[in-house]
Design an enzyme around this catalytic site. Structure first.
Site, PDB file in Angstrom:
ATOM      1  N   GLU A   1       0.749 -10.394  86.128  1.00  0.00           N
ATOM      2  CA  GLU A   1       1.838 -10.742  86.830  1.00  0.00           C
ATOM      3  C   GLU A   1       2.457 -11.922  86.361  1.00  0.00           C
ATOM      4  OE1 GLU A   1       0.573 -10.293  90.956  1.00  0.00           O
ATOM      5  OE2 GLU A   1       0.188  -8.314  90.860  1.00  0.00           O
TER       6      GLU A   1
ATOM      7  N   GLU B   1       5.513 -12.020  96.852  1.00  0.00           N
ATOM      8  CA  GLU B   1       5.831 -11.148  95.705  1.00  0.00           C
ATOM      9  C   GLU B   1       7.344 -11.528  95.479  1.00  0.00           C
ATOM     10  OE1 GLU B   1       3.825  -8.909  94.591  1.00  0.00           O
ATOM     11  OE2 GLU B   1       2.283  -8.789  96.023  1.00  0.00           O
TER      12      GLU B   1
END
Length: 343
Positions: free
Chosen positions: A63, A221
């Protein structure tokens, strides 16, 4: 200036499972930098404000956008281009998974906090690293100056799949405590207008900080997983700017709270994979926050059918390949922001 401070991320990746040495540097503006371990950097202003801020990334190593954001903020602090008013702890949690280019090496680190790393007979380096992350957060909060202080922890992520709501945050279970209006406004300033309310304890990093240290803590997120260098940083500009403002400004001004700007969801179901034969009843490219109606089939867990229990039940984090006993699917339903107990 050695590589520790000239390229903190690169040095961290060279010491992927940790470094026993510590390093210190005092900038010309009086800010003290203390490296406790690879990926662990404490920033202490000469006259710190009343906030203690933890910014973590790379709990999942692929990520990359949050890693790039933290890297750039750290570099600007070291180059004295970014001022820091409040004590800040940067955590690059899982450097080995960054080097591997995968979500994790052996085990999902975001299922290993609140002591989960020490349970059962399994032992691996990710569990050891999770335990260290807990210790560093405790050390940081407990070493703060005396007086009235606020604690924050934003654990930054990007999601595996597309999402109908691109940016969203997970608000850890509060055990009956009210939700923070100001934190909803902070998230909105980051470009995050969607918040998922956990309804039970979890083993995530953000829940650990919220429960153990009463921190305002969130799993944030920020978009979708991309390789290094392929992130459209413009899509993350609001989040990066707001995080920079958080650590540099005494207080942030968000203006009046407007409930209609926030989209709040609560958990409806947690569907765990208990059988080797687990199958989701929708395509792999179905986006997070896709809505299903009551009675629609969501998954098969062995010979057990799992159905939507409500109209407008949205799916989050579907993953049929998780380890047995882990969550394969979360579903949520929307709740009016006005209905929340806010302070």
């Amino acid at each position: 200036m050695n590589k520790v401070f000239s390229d903190f991320l690169a040095w961290t990746r060279e010491h992927e499972w940790g470094c026993d040495e510590s390093y210190n540097l005092t900038l010309s503006n009086g800010t003290k930098l203390s490296v406790w371990d690879s990926g662990v950097l404490e920033v202490s202003p000469a006259s710190p404000g009343h906030k203690d801020v933890v910014l973590s990334c790379a709990v999942h190593g692929n990520e990359t956008a949050p890693i790039e954001i933290c890297r750039d903020i750290i570099n600007d602090i070291i180059d004295e281009k970014q001022t820091v008013t409040h004590r800040t702890l940067f955590l690059i949690a899982n450097p080995a998974s960054i080097n591997k280019g995968e979500r994790f090496v052996e085990e999902n680190m975001n299922r290993l906090f609140s002591g989960e790393h020490g349970k059962g007979s399994t032992q691996n380096k990710e569990r050891e690293r999770a335990a260290k992350m807990e210790n560093y957060v405790e050390r940081f909060y407990q070493s703060a100056p005396e007086g009235s202080r606020e604690r924050f922890h934003y654990d930054l992520h990007t999601a595996i799949r597309d999402s109908k709501r691109e940016k969203f945050a997970v608000y850890p279970f509060t055990h009956g405590a009210p939700y923070s209006r100001q934190q909803l406004q902070f998230l909105l300033a980051c470009g995050v207008d969607t918040v998922l309310l956990n309804q039970a304890p979890t083993t995530t990093f953000s829940y650990f900080s919220a429960r153990q240290f009463n921190a305002h803590a969130f799993t944030v997120e920020l978009g979708k997983v991309r390789p290094f260098g392929e992130n459209d940083r413009a899509k993350f500009a609001a989040a990066e700017t707001t995080l920079r403002d958080l650590i540099s400004q005494t207080e942030l001004d968000f203006g009046p709270f407007e409930p209609e700007q926030h989209y709040v969801f609560k958990e409806a179901q947690t569907i765990n994979r208990t059988q080797p034969d687990f199958e989701l009843n929708f395509a792999d490219d179905v986006a997070n926050f896709t809505s299903f109606n009551k009675g629609e089939l969501l998954a098969w867990d062995g010979d057990k059918a799992c159905y939507a229990q409500h109209d407008g039940e949205h799916i989050i984090f579907p993953n049929a390949k998780v380890a047995l006993g882990h969550r394969a699917l979360l579903t949520v339903v929307r709740v009016p922001t006005e209905s929340l107990d806010l302070v």
